[in-house]
Design an enzyme around this catalytic site. Sequence first.
Site, PDB file in Angstrom:
ATOM      1  N   GLU A 159      -6.576  -4.553  -3.771  1.00  0.00           N
ATOM      2  CA  GLU A 159      -5.392  -3.756  -4.216  1.00  0.00           C
ATOM      3  C   GLU A 159      -5.589  -3.213  -5.645  1.00  0.00           C
ATOM      4  O   GLU A 159      -6.812  -3.042  -6.135  1.00  0.00           O
ATOM      5  CB  GLU A 159      -4.396  -5.075  -4.434  1.00  0.00           C
ATOM      6  CG  GLU A 159      -3.873  -5.573  -3.158  1.00  0.00           C
ATOM      7  CD  GLU A 159      -2.915  -6.538  -3.119  1.00  0.00           C
ATOM      8  OE1 GLU A 159      -2.562  -7.041  -4.058  1.00  0.00           O
ATOM      9  OE2 GLU A 159      -2.313  -6.753  -2.078  1.00  0.00           O
ATOM     10  N   ALA A 200      -3.397  -1.553  -9.079  1.00  0.00           N
ATOM     11  CA  ALA A 200      -2.084  -1.354  -9.963  1.00  0.00           C
ATOM     12  C   ALA A 200      -1.353  -0.125  -9.534  1.00  0.00           C
ATOM     13  O   ALA A 200      -0.019  -0.436  -9.799  1.00  0.00           O
ATOM     14  CB  ALA A 200      -2.318  -1.312 -11.322  1.00  0.00           C
ATOM     15  N   TYR A 234      -0.245   0.885  -6.677  1.00  0.00           N
ATOM     16  CA  TYR A 234      -0.020   0.234  -5.516  1.00  0.00           C
ATOM     17  C   TYR A 234      -0.743   1.010  -3.959  1.00  0.00           C
ATOM     18  O   TYR A 234      -1.229   0.550  -3.327  1.00  0.00           O
ATOM     19  CB  TYR A 234       1.214  -0.201  -4.792  1.00  0.00           C
ATOM     20  CG  TYR A 234       2.001  -1.335  -6.027  1.00  0.00           C
ATOM     21  CD1 TYR A 234       1.180  -1.730  -6.822  1.00  0.00           C
ATOM     22  CD2 TYR A 234       3.139  -1.484  -5.943  1.00  0.00           C
ATOM     23  CE1 TYR A 234       1.677  -2.655  -7.925  1.00  0.00           C
ATOM     24  CE2 TYR A 234       3.727  -2.514  -6.878  1.00  0.00           C
ATOM     25  CZ  TYR A 234       3.000  -2.814  -7.830  1.00  0.00           C
ATOM     26  OH  TYR A 234       3.604  -3.899  -8.671  1.00  0.00           O
ATOM     27  N   CYS A 243      -7.091  -1.798   2.764  1.00  0.00           N
ATOM     28  CA  CYS A 243      -7.021  -2.763   3.533  1.00  0.00           C
ATOM     29  C   CYS A 243      -8.360  -3.573   4.129  1.00  0.00           C
ATOM     30  O   CYS A 243      -9.361  -2.805   3.934  1.00  0.00           O
ATOM     31  CB  CYS A 243      -6.334  -2.581   5.000  1.00  0.00           C
ATOM     32  SG  CYS A 243      -4.398  -2.304   4.661  1.00  0.00           S
ATOM     33  N   GLU A 257      -9.559  -4.094   6.945  1.00  0.00           N
ATOM     34  CA  GLU A 257     -10.203  -3.438   7.954  1.00  0.00           C
ATOM     35  C   GLU A 257     -10.821  -2.233   7.810  1.00  0.00           C
ATOM     36  O   GLU A 257     -11.930  -1.904   8.134  1.00  0.00           O
ATOM     37  CB  GLU A 257      -9.096  -3.287   9.133  1.00  0.00           C
ATOM     38  CG  GLU A 257      -8.299  -4.419   9.818  1.00  0.00           C
ATOM     39  CD  GLU A 257      -7.098  -4.941   8.653  1.00  0.00           C
ATOM     40  OE1 GLU A 257      -7.120  -4.792   7.508  1.00  0.00           O
ATOM     41  OE2 GLU A 257      -5.897  -5.164   9.561  1.00  0.00           O
ATOM     42  N   CYS A 301      -4.678   1.334   9.625  1.00  0.00           N
ATOM     43  CA  CYS A 301      -6.009   0.754  10.192  1.00  0.00           C
ATOM     44  C   CYS A 301      -6.252   0.870  11.374  1.00  0.00           C
ATOM     45  O   CYS A 301      -7.341   1.091  11.862  1.00  0.00           O
ATOM     46  CB  CYS A 301      -6.018  -0.894   9.714  1.00  0.00           C
ATOM     47  SG  CYS A 301      -6.194  -1.108   8.058  1.00  0.00           S
TER      48      CYS A 301
END
Length: 130
Positions: free
Chosen positions: A44, A46, A48, A53, A55, A89
């Site tokens: 992740e 800051a 966002y 992910c 995968e 993904c």
Amino acid sequence: MTDRELINLAFEASRKAYAPYSGYRVGAALECEGGAVFLGCNVENASYGATVCAERVAAAKAVSEGRRDFARIAVAASGDDYAMPCGVCRQFLYEFAPDMEVLAARGDGRYVSYRLRELLPKAFSPENLK
Ligand code: THU
């Protein structure tokens, strides 16, 4: 490798997740033809939208090591729901292996299995650019 072994690797990978914002820790174990496995976790940020992910981390690692022959991916997260891959993904994986198998596990270790093609019907793919 058995499904269970691949799922265990995905759970192990989830321990490396960097998920201070959502608290949702995901791991992925991507197996290529012949058995090579690439692991990923969610990372992740800051900002966002910059989050990646699990995968896609695993898939990018495989491709960057010269492997595009994806056979199976296990995705694992603790929680009551199966860790289904998000739409981005699915699209990312479909590029290389529309028929690959997707295993989605939940916290108690149970899992469901699909072909990627089932999870992304009528997909946009490299074929559309020919
Ligand atoms: N996440 C994944 O790693 N894989 C998915 O397929 C769904 C979502 C992550 C992204 C973010 O870090 C957290 O889960 C919550 O969305």
